[in-house]
Design an enzyme around this catalytic site. Structure first.
Site, PDB file in Angstrom:
ATOM      1  CB  VAL A 151      41.220  44.886  35.441  1.00  0.00           C
ATOM      2  CG1 VAL A 151      41.776  45.341  34.096  1.00  0.00           C
ATOM      3  CG2 VAL A 151      39.710  45.093  35.522  1.00  0.00           C
ATOM      4  CE1 TYR A 152      36.283  43.673  38.152  1.00  0.00           C
ATOM      5  CE2 TYR A 152      35.241  41.529  38.114  1.00  0.00           C
ATOM      6  CZ  TYR A 152      35.174  42.897  37.956  1.00  0.00           C
ATOM      7  OH  TYR A 152      33.973  43.484  37.598  1.00  0.00           O
ATOM      8  CB  SER A 153      43.048  40.369  41.979  1.00  0.00           C
ATOM      9  OG  SER A 153      42.379  40.836  43.123  1.00  0.00           O
TER      10      SER A 153
END
Length: 325
Positions: free
Chosen positions: A60-62
């Protein structure tokens, strides 16, 4: 030059560096992130050159961008020397099965993470959060399948209650599933609630501990002051979660860290990281530098040796409790 040190992750035989490179800053989703792909790749290379072999990211990071950057950065590295960690749970799209810990989402997202990272397997696959809507038996069975098929080497967990963590470990034992080897809690000198939650389980069950936000979103670097608003462009200006650290109790901890830093000819960030490294349960704090200077400063924590009195002095202003408020 600081010499990297290594330890094993929990009760496994896996060797990891005493500092783990956190990769949440690699991306463009938030203004406080690096927003520079080439600079992010260069920073990973610098960390690898310094002896860091442990990298932590999440799908989900960026929305996958962080994993893509990490994949580009490690493409020229020796895969056998790397310990790559990522996570699953968060929503990757607004649609049914777009998030959570169902068998479908876990396996689909593991495949997607492998593609973005450009590798055949990840060393550590972690549950980012607990999924109240999916039986833990289903989740653990899916993770075990990934281990058995060679896509994942070890599994771990991030933020959850001690009860849920213990339930998952018990279920793994009863159902003969793969077992968590580590946890990733929020833990720093000003965020010590996990001392009354997951850290008890980690100690008793032999789990590794890789704390996130060991510098409390930059608060423990000393760049913020009591009577001043956070400067534009800092996480403190953009994030309410960072400003939540601005309490009298936490300022007292920072005062103690600054005093110890003066005594040891170190920076507040180095002392804050060294304080964590002195905690017996901690394996490797997850650092999140955005510049070469910040990386060098973080690495310098390995050279800071605190006395028992200094460790206790930094801890004194806080009374750990769970939940925190």
């Amino acid at each position: 030059m600081t010499e990297m040190r290594y330890t094993t992750l929990g009760r496994t035989g896996l060797d990891v560096s005493r500092l783990c490179l956190g990769c949440m800053n690699f991306g463009s989703e938030q203004p406080w992130m690096m927003n520079d792909r080439d600079a992010s790749v260069d920073l990973v290379h610098e960390a690898l050159d310094a002896g860091i072999n442990f990298l932590d990211t999440a799908n989900v990071y960026s929305t996958g961008e962080s994993e893509e950057i990490v994949g580009e950065a490690v493409a020229s590295a020796n895969r056998d020397d790397l310990v790559l960690a990522t996570k699953v749970y968060g929503d990757m799209r607004e649609a049914p099965n777009g998030g959570g810990l169902s068998r479908k989402h876990i396996i689909d997202q593991c495949e997607a993470s492998l593609d973005r990272l450009g590798v055949d397997y990840v060393d550590l696959y972690q549950l980012h959060r607990w999924d109240e809507n999916t039986p833990i038996e289903e989740t653990l069975a899916a993770l075990s399948y990934l281990v058995e098929s060679g896509r994942v080497r070890y599994i771990g967990a991030s933020t959850m209650s001690a009860y849920r963590l213990t339930k998952a470990l018990y279920t793994s034992d009863v159902e003969d599933c793969s077992r968590f080897v580590c946890i990733q809690p929020e833990y720093s000198a000003v965020a010590r609630h996990e001392e009354e939650n997951m850290l008890h389980v980690a100690e008793g069950e032999g789990l590794g501990v890789i704390p996130w936000s060991p510098l409390a979103g930059g608060f423990l670097t000393g760049k913020y002051e009591r009577e001043a608003d956070p400067a534009d462009g800092t996480r403190g200006a953009a994030s309410e979660s960072v400003r939540s650290y601005f309490t009298d109790e936490n300022w007292a901890v920072l005062d103690a860290i600054r005093t110890v830093a003066d005594e040891e000819d170190a920076t507040p960030a180095q002392v804050a990281l060294a304080w964590l490294l002195h905690q017996e349960t901690v394996t490797a704090p997850i650092i999140g530098p955005k510049t070469s200077e910040q990386l060098d400063d973080d690495l310098g924590a390995l050279d800071v040796s605190l006395t028992e009195e200094q460790v206790l002095r930094i801890a004194a202003p806080k009374q750990p409790r769970y939940p925190e408020s």
